[in-house]
Write a protein that holds these residues in place. Structure first.
Motif, PDB file in Angstrom:
ATOM      1  N   CYS A  20      -1.770   1.549   3.162  1.00 57.32           N
ATOM      2  CA  CYS A  20      -1.193   0.444   3.918  1.00 57.32           C
ATOM      3  C   CYS A  20      -1.981   0.246   5.212  1.00 57.32           C
ATOM      4  O   CYS A  20      -2.283   1.199   5.919  1.00 57.32           O
ATOM      5  N   ARG A  21      -2.299  -0.994   5.523  1.00 59.82           N
ATOM      6  CA  ARG A  21      -3.039  -1.299   6.750  1.00 59.82           C
ATOM      7  C   ARG A  21      -2.159  -1.173   7.985  1.00 59.82           C
ATOM      8  O   ARG A  21      -2.655  -1.011   9.085  1.00 59.82           O
ATOM      9  N   SER A  34       0.223  -5.227  -4.095  1.00 56.55           N
ATOM     10  CA  SER A  34      -0.136  -6.267  -3.134  1.00 56.55           C
ATOM     11  C   SER A  34       0.516  -6.023  -1.782  1.00 56.55           C
ATOM     12  O   SER A  34       0.120  -6.624  -0.787  1.00 56.55           O
ATOM     13  N   GLU A  35       1.537  -5.132  -1.764  1.00 52.76           N
ATOM     14  CA  GLU A  35       2.165  -4.798  -0.487  1.00 52.76           C
ATOM     15  C   GLU A  35       2.654  -3.357  -0.509  1.00 52.76           C
ATOM     16  O   GLU A  35       2.872  -2.763  -1.557  1.00 52.76           O
ATOM     17  N   SER A  42       0.350  -5.231   4.162  1.00 54.16           N
ATOM     18  CA  SER A  42      -0.738  -5.393   3.198  1.00 54.16           C
ATOM     19  C   SER A  42      -1.400  -4.039   2.935  1.00 54.16           C
ATOM     20  O   SER A  42      -1.443  -3.167   3.800  1.00 54.16           O
ATOM     21  N   ARG A  44      -4.772  -1.827   0.954  1.00 54.27           N
ATOM     22  CA  ARG A  44      -6.152  -1.919   0.474  1.00 54.27           C
ATOM     23  C   ARG A  44      -6.372  -0.797  -0.520  1.00 54.27           C
ATOM     24  O   ARG A  44      -5.800   0.299  -0.398  1.00 54.27           O
TER      25      ARG A  44
END
Length: 51
Positions: A20-21, A34-35, A42, A44
């Motif tokens: 998670c960002r 996607s989450e 968001s 990655r």
């Protein structure tokens, strides 16, 4: 005794490694995320391609 990479490194190409960002939680998933499941931020894919 012979060690194989699969014993040392548990990476499997069918699994995605996501971070998670926002909250930096790391998650392993067989499906594309996607989450973040914790905070909804968001994510990655941090999986590293292996040869």
């Amino acid at each position: 005794m012979t060690l194989h990479n699969s014993v040392i490194d548990g990476y499997h190409p069918t699994e995605g490694y996501y971070e998670c960002r926002s909250c930096r939680t790391r998650t392993v998933s067989e499906t594309h995320l996607s989450e973040c499941p914790d905070c909804g931020g968001s994510v990655r894919n941090i999986a590293v391609a292996r040869e």
